[in-house]
Design a protein around this motif. Structure first.
Motif, PDB file in Angstrom:
ATOM      1  N   MET A   1       0.951  -1.215  -0.039  1.00  0.00           N
ATOM      2  CA  MET A   1       0.168  -0.186   0.106  1.00  0.00           C
ATOM      3  C   MET A   1       0.938   1.214   0.086  1.00  0.00           C
ATOM      4  SD  MET A   1      -1.339   2.894   1.680  1.00  0.00           S
ATOM      5  CE  MET A   1      -0.607   2.201   3.941  1.00  0.00           C
ATOM      6  N   SER A   2       1.630   1.292   1.132  1.00  0.00           N
ATOM      7  CA  SER A   2       2.609   2.311   0.630  1.00  0.00           C
ATOM      8  C   SER A   2       3.362   2.245  -0.593  1.00  0.00           C
ATOM      9  CB  SER A   2       3.914   2.266   2.349  1.00  0.00           C
ATOM     10  OG  SER A   2       3.295   1.968   3.564  1.00  0.00           O
ATOM     11  N   GLU A   3       3.781   1.911  -1.272  1.00  0.00           N
ATOM     12  CA  GLU A   3       4.958   1.655  -2.518  1.00  0.00           C
ATOM     13  C   GLU A   3       3.658   2.407  -3.502  1.00  0.00           C
ATOM     14  OE1 GLU A   3       5.859  -2.057  -4.003  1.00  0.00           O
ATOM     15  OE2 GLU A   3       7.771  -1.660  -2.011  1.00  0.00           O
ATOM     16  N   SER A   4       2.098   1.548  -3.851  1.00  0.00           N
ATOM     17  CA  SER A   4       1.364   2.404  -4.002  1.00  0.00           C
ATOM     18  C   SER A   4       1.363   4.146  -3.843  1.00  0.00           C
ATOM     19  CB  SER A   4       0.531   1.829  -4.041  1.00  0.00           C
ATOM     20  OG  SER A   4       0.354   0.576  -4.805  1.00  0.00           O
ATOM     21  N   CYS A   5       1.107   4.245  -3.300  1.00  0.00           N
ATOM     22  CA  CYS A   5       0.970   5.535  -2.723  1.00  0.00           C
ATOM     23  C   CYS A   5       2.074   6.409  -2.857  1.00  0.00           C
ATOM     24  CB  CYS A   5       0.538   5.782  -1.017  1.00  0.00           C
ATOM     25  SG  CYS A   5      -1.449   4.840  -0.785  1.00  0.00           S
ATOM     26  N   ALA A   6       3.393   6.231  -2.395  1.00  0.00           N
ATOM     27  CA  ALA A   6       4.644   6.916  -3.379  1.00  0.00           C
ATOM     28  C   ALA A   6       4.466   6.883  -4.665  1.00  0.00           C
ATOM     29  CB  ALA A   6       6.118   6.247  -2.632  1.00  0.00           C
ATOM     30  N   ARG A   7       3.939   6.075  -5.316  1.00  0.00           N
ATOM     31  CA  ARG A   7       4.219   6.128  -6.810  1.00  0.00           C
ATOM     32  C   ARG A   7       3.075   7.304  -7.239  1.00  0.00           C
ATOM     33  NH1 ARG A   7       4.130   0.761  -7.476  1.00  0.00           N
ATOM     34  NH2 ARG A   7       1.404   0.705  -7.358  1.00  0.00           N
ATOM     35  N   VAL A   8       1.486   6.527  -6.352  1.00  0.00           N
ATOM     36  CA  VAL A   8       0.591   8.159  -7.270  1.00  0.00           C
ATOM     37  C   VAL A   8       1.334   9.284  -6.476  1.00  0.00           C
ATOM     38  CG1 VAL A   8      -1.454   8.737  -6.856  1.00  0.00           C
ATOM     39  CG2 VAL A   8      -0.644   6.699  -6.799  1.00  0.00           C
ATOM     40  N   LEU A   9       1.792   9.022  -5.623  1.00  0.00           N
ATOM     41  CA  LEU A   9       2.557  11.205  -5.266  1.00  0.00           C
ATOM     42  C   LEU A   9       3.831  11.471  -6.071  1.00  0.00           C
ATOM     43  CD1 LEU A   9       1.800  12.884  -1.838  1.00  0.00           C
ATOM     44  CD2 LEU A   9       4.483  12.035  -1.813  1.00  0.00           C
ATOM     45  N   LYS A  10       4.075  10.563  -6.619  1.00  0.00           N
ATOM     46  CA  LYS A  10       4.986  11.224  -7.102  1.00  0.00           C
ATOM     47  C   LYS A  10       5.099  11.619  -9.388  1.00  0.00           C
ATOM     48  CE  LYS A  10       8.580  13.160  -9.533  1.00  0.00           C
ATOM     49  NZ  LYS A  10       8.795  14.220  -9.427  1.00  0.00           N
ATOM     50  N   GLN A  11       3.987  10.091  -9.238  1.00  0.00           N
ATOM     51  CA  GLN A  11       3.836  10.163 -10.487  1.00  0.00           C
ATOM     52  C   GLN A  11       2.093  11.403 -10.779  1.00  0.00           C
ATOM     53  OE1 GLN A  11       3.237   6.147 -11.620  1.00  0.00           O
ATOM     54  NE2 GLN A  11       5.177   5.312 -11.863  1.00  0.00           N
ATOM     55  N   THR A  12       1.706  11.577 -10.392  1.00  0.00           N
ATOM     56  CA  THR A  12       0.668  11.981 -10.365  1.00  0.00           C
ATOM     57  C   THR A  12       0.789  13.982  -9.491  1.00  0.00           C
ATOM     58  OG1 THR A  12      -0.958  10.737  -9.806  1.00  0.00           O
ATOM     59  CG2 THR A  12      -2.278  12.943  -9.692  1.00  0.00           C
ATOM     60  N   PHE A  13       0.841  13.960  -8.782  1.00  0.00           N
ATOM     61  CA  PHE A  13       0.983  14.965  -7.839  1.00  0.00           C
ATOM     62  C   PHE A  13       2.348  15.662  -7.528  1.00  0.00           C
ATOM     63  CE2 PHE A  13      -2.240  12.873  -5.734  1.00  0.00           C
ATOM     64  CZ  PHE A  13      -2.471  13.877  -6.331  1.00  0.00           C
ATOM     65  N   GLY A  14       3.278  14.757  -8.354  1.00  0.00           N
ATOM     66  CA  GLY A  14       5.283  15.680  -8.615  1.00  0.00           C
ATOM     67  C   GLY A  14       5.801  16.241  -7.054  1.00  0.00           C
ATOM     68  N   TYR A  15       5.689  14.561  -6.516  1.00  0.00           N
ATOM     69  CA  TYR A  15       6.042  14.896  -5.116  1.00  0.00           C
ATOM     70  C   TYR A  15       6.994  13.678  -4.712  1.00  0.00           C
ATOM     71  CZ  TYR A  15       3.402  18.614  -4.838  1.00  0.00           C
ATOM     72  OH  TYR A  15       3.052  20.199  -4.104  1.00  0.00           O
ATOM     73  N   THR A  16       7.733  13.752  -3.996  1.00  0.00           N
ATOM     74  CA  THR A  16       8.993  12.561  -3.295  1.00  0.00           C
ATOM     75  C   THR A  16       8.769  12.283  -1.972  1.00  0.00           C
ATOM     76  OG1 THR A  16      10.568  14.109  -2.544  1.00  0.00           O
ATOM     77  CG2 THR A  16      10.283  13.591  -5.784  1.00  0.00           C
ATOM     78  N   SER A  17       8.014  12.631  -1.362  1.00  0.00           N
ATOM     79  CA  SER A  17       7.985  12.398  -0.007  1.00  0.00           C
ATOM     80  C   SER A  17       6.415  13.212   0.332  1.00  0.00           C
ATOM     81  CB  SER A  17       9.093  12.431   0.564  1.00  0.00           C
ATOM     82  OG  SER A  17       9.326  13.816   0.712  1.00  0.00           O
ATOM     83  N   PHE A  18       5.928  12.353   1.510  1.00  0.00           N
ATOM     84  CA  PHE A  18       5.266  12.406   1.798  1.00  0.00           C
ATOM     85  C   PHE A  18       5.887  13.356   2.987  1.00  0.00           C
ATOM     86  CE2 PHE A  18       2.963   8.816   0.794  1.00  0.00           C
ATOM     87  CZ  PHE A  18       1.824   9.272   0.349  1.00  0.00           C
ATOM     88  N   ARG A  19       4.444  14.512   3.334  1.00  0.00           N
ATOM     89  CA  ARG A  19       4.890  15.929   4.506  1.00  0.00           C
ATOM     90  C   ARG A  19       4.010  14.857   5.736  1.00  0.00           C
ATOM     91  NH1 ARG A  19       2.266  21.210   2.982  1.00  0.00           N
ATOM     92  NH2 ARG A  19       4.538  21.763   1.279  1.00  0.00           N
ATOM     93  N   GLU A  20       4.565  15.049   7.163  1.00  0.00           N
ATOM     94  CA  GLU A  20       4.101  14.907   8.366  1.00  0.00           C
ATOM     95  C   GLU A  20       2.868  13.912   8.621  1.00  0.00           C
ATOM     96  OE1 GLU A  20       4.865  15.116  13.240  1.00  0.00           O
ATOM     97  OE2 GLU A  20       6.054  16.909  12.313  1.00  0.00           O
ATOM     98  N   GLY A  21       2.674  13.586   8.990  1.00  0.00           N
ATOM     99  CA  GLY A  21       0.904  12.930   9.091  1.00  0.00           C
ATOM    100  C   GLY A  21      -0.088  12.458   8.297  1.00  0.00           C
ATOM    101  N   GLN A  22       0.297  13.074   6.956  1.00  0.00           N
ATOM    102  CA  GLN A  22       0.033  12.103   5.338  1.00  0.00           C
ATOM    103  C   GLN A  22      -0.185  10.947   5.333  1.00  0.00           C
ATOM    104  OE1 GLN A  22       2.457  14.778   2.462  1.00  0.00           O
ATOM    105  NE2 GLN A  22       0.603  16.231   2.465  1.00  0.00           N
ATOM    106  N   LEU A  23       0.859  10.286   5.014  1.00  0.00           N
ATOM    107  CA  LEU A  23       0.817   8.868   5.157  1.00  0.00           C
ATOM    108  C   LEU A  23       0.507   8.003   6.202  1.00  0.00           C
ATOM    109  CD1 LEU A  23       2.009   6.452   3.551  1.00  0.00           C
ATOM    110  CD2 LEU A  23       4.008   6.869   4.686  1.00  0.00           C
ATOM    111  N   GLU A  24       0.138   8.879   7.902  1.00  0.00           N
ATOM    112  CA  GLU A  24       0.067   8.158   8.915  1.00  0.00           C
ATOM    113  C   GLU A  24      -1.484   8.041   8.949  1.00  0.00           C
ATOM    114  OE1 GLU A  24       3.919   9.893  10.606  1.00  0.00           O
ATOM    115  OE2 GLU A  24       1.986  10.092   9.089  1.00  0.00           O
ATOM    116  N   ALA A  25      -2.395   9.087   8.030  1.00  0.00           N
ATOM    117  CA  ALA A  25      -3.581   9.321   7.534  1.00  0.00           C
ATOM    118  C   ALA A  25      -4.211   8.239   6.749  1.00  0.00           C
ATOM    119  CB  ALA A  25      -3.906  10.513   7.754  1.00  0.00           C
ATOM    120  N   ILE A  26      -3.720   8.240   6.117  1.00  0.00           N
ATOM    121  CA  ILE A  26      -3.779   7.312   4.906  1.00  0.00           C
ATOM    122  C   ILE A  26      -3.046   6.124   5.084  1.00  0.00           C
ATOM    123  CG2 ILE A  26      -2.824   6.421   2.548  1.00  0.00           C
ATOM    124  CD1 ILE A  26      -2.072   9.163   1.565  1.00  0.00           C
ATOM    125  N   GLU A  27      -2.846   5.539   6.154  1.00  0.00           N
ATOM    126  CA  GLU A  27      -2.706   4.607   6.478  1.00  0.00           C
ATOM    127  C   GLU A  27      -3.816   3.574   6.767  1.00  0.00           C
ATOM    128  OE1 GLU A  27       1.477   4.222   8.136  1.00  0.00           O
ATOM    129  OE2 GLU A  27       2.075   3.094   6.044  1.00  0.00           O
TER     130      GLU A  27
END
Length: 597
Positions: A1-27
């Motif tokens: 799941m984390s890999e899928s979200c990281a891929r969407v974050l970069k490919q769609t939105f152009g960011y290489t890493s989540f900010r604090e709290g974003q990934l925790e909320a998504i999980e």
């Protein structure tokens, strides 16, 4: 799941890493939990539901309060290749029919709706058979009885749990104290939610305060320092909005007036010109702003003091959403504060009076601060910081104190001798020895205080009067048109029994020091060319320029000078769809610029 979200974050939105709290909320959402997310404006709240909306198998419903907010976010998502739509009254019948068809055909990842539509039984029945993977409540403070007064349908959103008992909910806001946070969770019937409380700090915003004196002139001067950048000016009344808008126009500043007294067509015209960078400034009441996702607003001015810290924080937070330097200016006058206290006293129900007065007194304390403004602001939200911020007017230009005992005695003695005819301006006119008919008619020219302050300006004495009010030596009597009265504590000051320390009056925002977060490696000429290209492309597509790339993304281009698609994709904010659509144009401009050097 984390890999899928990281891929969407970069490919769609152009960011290489989540900010604090974003990934925790998504999980937490992927685990089926409800969430309450508090992040500052520009802190990345939307990604907490937009990323899972793309990864989830199903539809994400986003409850959004304003048409403009829906339109803006959907436009940006589509530009990034996301299957997004909205349903609201602005759509033509055929467009609404197409959205409904896409909805029934499972051709959407995200659908934005207003609470009024979502709660209608016909709409709920039309989507019950769909796979609703996630429900997001944006601007969730509107749900709370302790938050901002808003629409009653927002308060009913907790009913959705009955229709979608197994669907995770995420509530998001930038403005909520502890009581409001607890009330949001209660009103929405969130089940043991994962709560992320991000910091409230917006470090790129420099907070400035000036004692208001001829506020319109101060606003004009401040805006002229902003070098044509976009900004918002807030006023507490429609009349003041119209008056100030005319003043800005006469001063050559492109602007528009926005308030509830304007018709819908005019409000839409002003908003669109502002969003498209065809108008520098919007002068508005609080009716403007909640739905504005414009990332390149560089300053916000409060011509009048807001009624709460929450309102001030939310409104100033509309500046610098892209993380680039931004300015906030508050003009503060004790007479404005006294008026607001009277409004609260006259207009509040008994159960709301103490709450409203407490909120305003906290705003008043911020306005009168002689210590780091950011520390005071963050402390209000429970986000305490030990060190001064270094990026507010108090930190950059600490007040210079002087022994103001004699200066104070001049003012206090004048008020005492006037015995009732004590509007602030009249006190100043007498102190300065003005040749004003009223003074001579009342024989105030015969007072011993007449002309004893002629060596200082009106503005100087107005500032001193405000400081003496802050210190409790003078009060404003709103029952008698805001006249000045001496407090008991003024006796000892008049007799010279105590020292009165005053700050050297400050009349304008100094530009001697840069915003602490001003990038040092921007090629300003190239940056200007990139902005011009962005505006051309935006005009051709009929969209706001900031939806193509933010100022922060353009600034990074000037620093990294991408020369091919791989390098361009490494720029923050560049996803694969935007690379294909705009990459060559920007890369070509950079190549031509470098070749000409």
């Amino acid at each position: 799941m984390s890999e899928s979200c990281a891929r969407v974050l970069k490919q769609t939105f152009g960011y290489t890493s989540f900010r604090e709290g974003q990934l925790e909320a998504i999980e937490a959402l992927f685990n089926g939990n409800d969430c309450l997310v508090l992040m500052p404006t520009g802190g990345g709240k939307s990604l907490c539901f937009q990323v899972p909306a793309i990864v989830f198998n199903g539809l994400t419903l986003v409850v959004s309060p304003l048409i403009s907010l829906m339109q803006d976010q959907v436009q940006q998502l589509r530009l990034q290749g996301v299957k997004a739509a909205y349903l609201n009254s602005s759509l033509a019948a055929e467009d609404a029919a197409q959205v409904n068809q896409d909805l029934q055909n499972n051709d959407l990842d995200i659908l934005y709706v207003a609470p009024e539509r979502l709660l209608q039984s016909y709409f709920l029945n039309s989507i019950k058979h769909l796979n609703i993977a996630l429900i997001a409540i944006d601007e969730a403070h509107c749900v709370s009885q302790w938050g901002h007064d808003f629409r009653k349908e927002y308060r009913r959103l907790g009913e959705l749990k009955q229709s979608f008992p197994t669907t995770p909910f995420i509530a998001l806001t930038a403005t909520a104290d502890d009581a409001t946070q607890a009330d949001i969770a209660h009103q929405l019937n969130l089940k043991t939610p994962f709560v992320f409380r991000g910091g409230f700090d917006r470090p790129n915003i420099r907070y400035n305060q000036l004692a208001k004196y001829k506020g319109s002139d101060q606003v004009v001067e401040f805006i002229k320092q902003q070098r044509g950048n976009s900004g918002i000016v807030y006023c507490n009344s429609r009349a003041k909005v119209d008056e100030l808008s005319q003043k800005l126009s006469k001063s050559g500043i492109s602007n528009g007036a926005y308030h509830a007294g304007k018709d819908t067509t005019e409000r839409a015209r002003v908003q669109n010109l502002f969003l498209n960078d065809d108008m520098q400034v919007v002068v508005a009441t609080v009716a403007f702003g909640m739905g504005i996702n414009k990332s390149n607003v560089r300053f916000v001015v409060h011509h009048d003091v807001p009624r709460s810290v929450e309102a001030f924080y939310q409104e100033t937070g509309r500046a610098g959403r892209d993380g680039m330097p931004a300015e906030a200016l508050l003009l503060y006058d004790e007479r404005d504060a006294a008026k607001i206290k009277k409004w609260i006293a006259d207009g509040s129900t008994p159960d709301r009076f103490e709450i409203e007065m407490h909120k305003f007194e906290a705003m008043q304390s911020f306005s009168e601060a002689q210590t780091c403004r950011r520390q005071i602001l963050l402390n209000y939200f429970g986000d305490s910081r030990l060190e001064p911020c270094g990026n507010c007017d108090i930190c950059q230009f600490p007040p210079k104190m002087f022994d103001g005992t004699i200066v104070a005695q001049k003012v206090l003695s004048c008020i005492y001798r006037l015995r009732g005819e004590t509007s602030a301006q009249h006190v100043i006119d007498v102190l300065r020895g003005k040749n004003v008919r009223k003074i001579f008619d009342l024989k105030h020219n015969e007072l011993s205080t007449y002309g004893i302050g002629k060596d200082e300006s009106d503005q100087y004495w107005h500032n001193v009067i405000q400081q003496l009010i802050h210190k409790g030596l003078i009060r404003i009597d709103m029952t008698l048109s805001g006249i000045l009265r001496l407090n008991e504590s003024a006796r000892s000051a008049l007799r010279g029994e105590c020292k009165v320390s005053l700050a050297v009056p400050k009349f304008k925002v100094s530009s001697a020091k840069k915003n602490k977060y001003e990038p040092s490696n921007i090629d300003t000429k190239l940056f200007a060319k990139l902005k011009y290209l962005r505006k051309q492309l935006a005009d051709e597509s009929g969209m706001p320029a900031f939806t193509i790339f933010s100022d922060a993304t353009l600034a990074e281009m000037t620093a990294k000078l991408p020369s091919n698609k791989t390098d361009f994709l490494d720029i923050t904010g560049v996803g694969e769809v935007k690379l294909e659509k705009y990459g060559q144009a920007f890369i070509g401009l950079i190549e031509d610029y470098l070749a000409a050097q």
